[in-house]
Design a protein around this motif. Structure first.
Motif, PDB file in Angstrom:
ATOM      1  N   ILE A  54       2.911  -4.465   3.284  1.00  0.00           N
ATOM      2  CA  ILE A  54       3.946  -3.437   3.426  1.00  0.00           C
ATOM      3  C   ILE A  54       3.286  -2.095   3.159  1.00  0.00           C
ATOM      4  CG2 ILE A  54       6.151  -2.548   2.585  1.00  0.00           C
ATOM      5  CD1 ILE A  54       6.737  -5.437   1.591  1.00  0.00           C
ATOM      6  N   MET A  55       3.471  -1.158   4.090  1.00  0.00           N
ATOM      7  CA  MET A  55       2.847   0.155   3.924  1.00  0.00           C
ATOM      8  C   MET A  55       3.653   1.215   4.665  1.00  0.00           C
ATOM      9  SD  MET A  55      -0.471  -0.635   6.311  1.00  0.00           S
ATOM     10  CE  MET A  55      -1.244   0.924   6.090  1.00  0.00           C
ATOM     11  N   PRO A  56       3.460   2.486   4.281  1.00  0.00           N
ATOM     12  CA  PRO A  56       4.202   3.555   4.938  1.00  0.00           C
ATOM     13  C   PRO A  56       3.716   3.757   6.369  1.00  0.00           C
ATOM     14  CG  PRO A  56       2.695   4.466   3.312  1.00  0.00           C
ATOM     15  CD  PRO A  56       2.612   2.988   3.202  1.00  0.00           C
TER      16      PRO A  56
ATOM     17  N   ASP B 115       1.968 -11.049   8.087  1.00  0.00           N
ATOM     18  CA  ASP B 115       3.131 -10.249   8.463  1.00  0.00           C
ATOM     19  C   ASP B 115       2.847  -8.816   8.060  1.00  0.00           C
ATOM     20  OD1 ASP B 115       4.555 -12.428   9.431  1.00  0.00           O
ATOM     21  OD2 ASP B 115       5.526 -12.807   7.507  1.00  0.00           O
ATOM     22  N   PHE B 116       3.337  -7.896   8.856  1.00  0.00           N
ATOM     23  CA  PHE B 116       3.015  -6.482   8.660  1.00  0.00           C
ATOM     24  C   PHE B 116       4.291  -5.679   8.781  1.00  0.00           C
ATOM     25  CE2 PHE B 116       1.394  -2.413  10.372  1.00  0.00           C
ATOM     26  CZ  PHE B 116       0.534  -2.091   9.351  1.00  0.00           C
ATOM     27  N   ILE B 117       4.633  -4.924   7.754  1.00  0.00           N
ATOM     28  CA  ILE B 117       5.858  -4.122   7.748  1.00  0.00           C
ATOM     29  C   ILE B 117       5.489  -2.666   7.511  1.00  0.00           C
ATOM     30  CG2 ILE B 117       8.061  -3.695   6.602  1.00  0.00           C
ATOM     31  CD1 ILE B 117       7.975  -6.678   5.709  1.00  0.00           C
ATOM     32  N   LEU B 118       5.892  -1.800   8.440  1.00  0.00           N
ATOM     33  CA  LEU B 118       5.734  -0.357   8.268  1.00  0.00           C
ATOM     34  C   LEU B 118       7.069   0.216   7.847  1.00  0.00           C
ATOM     35  CD1 LEU B 118       3.636   0.689  11.392  1.00  0.00           C
ATOM     36  CD2 LEU B 118       2.893   0.699   9.016  1.00  0.00           C
ATOM     37  N   VAL B 119       7.064   1.062   6.837  1.00  0.00           N
ATOM     38  CA  VAL B 119       8.289   1.657   6.320  1.00  0.00           C
ATOM     39  C   VAL B 119       8.177   3.167   6.459  1.00  0.00           C
ATOM     40  CG1 VAL B 119       9.749   1.931   4.283  1.00  0.00           C
ATOM     41  CG2 VAL B 119       8.502  -0.208   4.650  1.00  0.00           C
ATOM     42  N   ASN B 120       9.210   3.802   7.034  1.00  0.00           N
ATOM     43  CA  ASN B 120       9.187   5.261   7.072  1.00  0.00           C
ATOM     44  C   ASN B 120      10.133   5.815   6.020  1.00  0.00           C
ATOM     45  OD1 ASN B 120      11.820   5.633   8.225  1.00  0.00           O
ATOM     46  ND2 ASN B 120      10.996   5.051  10.199  1.00  0.00           N
ATOM     47  N   GLU B 121       9.989   7.093   5.734  1.00  0.00           N
ATOM     48  CA  GLU B 121      10.741   7.699   4.625  1.00  0.00           C
ATOM     49  C   GLU B 121      12.248   7.560   4.783  1.00  0.00           C
ATOM     50  OE1 GLU B 121       9.604  11.661   3.658  1.00  0.00           O
ATOM     51  OE2 GLU B 121       7.493  11.132   3.494  1.00  0.00           O
ATOM     52  N   SER B 122      12.756   7.633   6.001  1.00  0.00           N
ATOM     53  CA  SER B 122      14.203   7.531   6.184  1.00  0.00           C
ATOM     54  C   SER B 122      14.727   6.154   5.797  1.00  0.00           C
ATOM     55  CB  SER B 122      14.589   7.845   7.635  1.00  0.00           C
ATOM     56  OG  SER B 122      14.051   6.873   8.509  1.00  0.00           O
TER      57      SER B 122
ATOM     58  N   LEU C 205       0.867  -1.178   0.000  1.00  0.00           N
ATOM     59  CA  LEU C 205       0.000   0.000   0.000  1.00  0.00           C
ATOM     60  C   LEU C 205       0.899   1.222   0.000  1.00  0.00           C
ATOM     61  CD1 LEU C 205      -2.478  -1.410   2.635  1.00  0.00           C
ATOM     62  CD2 LEU C 205      -2.763  -1.376   0.148  1.00  0.00           C
ATOM     63  N   THR C 206       0.819   2.016  -1.065  1.00  0.00           N
ATOM     64  CA  THR C 206       1.796   3.088  -1.268  1.00  0.00           C
ATOM     65  C   THR C 206       1.518   4.340  -0.459  1.00  0.00           C
ATOM     66  OG1 THR C 206       0.589   3.915  -3.196  1.00  0.00           O
ATOM     67  CG2 THR C 206       2.347   2.299  -3.592  1.00  0.00           C
ATOM     68  N   ASN C 207       0.248   4.564  -0.095  1.00  0.00           N
ATOM     69  CA  ASN C 207      -0.078   5.738   0.719  1.00  0.00           C
ATOM     70  C   ASN C 207      -1.439   5.528   1.373  1.00  0.00           C
ATOM     71  OD1 ASN C 207      -2.264   7.034  -0.955  1.00  0.00           O
ATOM     72  ND2 ASN C 207      -0.596   7.028  -2.449  1.00  0.00           N
ATOM     73  N   TYR C 208      -1.852   6.473   2.178  1.00  0.00           N
ATOM     74  CA  TYR C 208      -3.068   6.324   2.970  1.00  0.00           C
ATOM     75  C   TYR C 208      -4.291   6.975   2.347  1.00  0.00           C
ATOM     76  CZ  TYR C 208      -0.406   4.317   6.771  1.00  0.00           C
ATOM     77  OH  TYR C 208       0.363   3.487   7.530  1.00  0.00           O
ATOM     78  N   SER C 209      -4.241   7.304   1.088  1.00  0.00           N
ATOM     79  CA  SER C 209      -5.399   7.855   0.396  1.00  0.00           C
ATOM     80  C   SER C 209      -6.486   6.792   0.339  1.00  0.00           C
ATOM     81  CB  SER C 209      -5.003   8.266  -1.021  1.00  0.00           C
ATOM     82  OG  SER C 209      -6.142   8.515  -1.795  1.00  0.00           O
ATOM     83  N   THR C 210      -7.743   7.188   0.565  1.00  0.00           N
ATOM     84  CA  THR C 210      -8.835   6.215   0.523  1.00  0.00           C
ATOM     85  C   THR C 210      -8.945   5.546  -0.840  1.00  0.00           C
ATOM     86  OG1 THR C 210     -10.426   7.979   0.044  1.00  0.00           O
ATOM     87  CG2 THR C 210     -10.194   7.312   2.340  1.00  0.00           C
TER      88      THR C 210
END
Length: 90
Positions: free
Chosen positions: A53-55, A79-86, A29-34
């Protein structure tokens, strides 16, 4: 691999079912837009998804609909992976 899922009314689940998909290795999921994330609930309920995988995003910046979807994703048996910009070099 599936990237983004559409919204509540037009989502990837119907298309994926129609072409015979039953398992998804990665749901990205590339962003949180509905328009990109809210179809994830349907995908998670209809398919065996191995990894989401999502931000990473502050909940205060989400709409109520997006917050509900994110909570559903976090509670899924995957499995759930959160990725931040850094972490992606921005």
């Amino acid at each position: 691999m599936v990237i983004d899922t559409g919204n509540y009314y037009t989502n990837a689940a119907d298309y994926l079912s129609g072409i015979g998909i039953s398992q998804i290795d990665y749901l990205i999921l590339t962003n949180y837009s509905t328009k990109n994330i809210c179809g994830a609930e349907a995908v998670l309920s209809r398919f065996d998804v191995n990894t989401v995988i999502m931000p990473d995003m502050d909940a205060s910046q989400m709409t109520a609909a997006t917050r509900k979807t994110v909570n559903t994703i976090k509670q899924a048996q995957t499995d759930f992976i959160l990725v931040n910009e850094s972490e992606i070099g921005r």
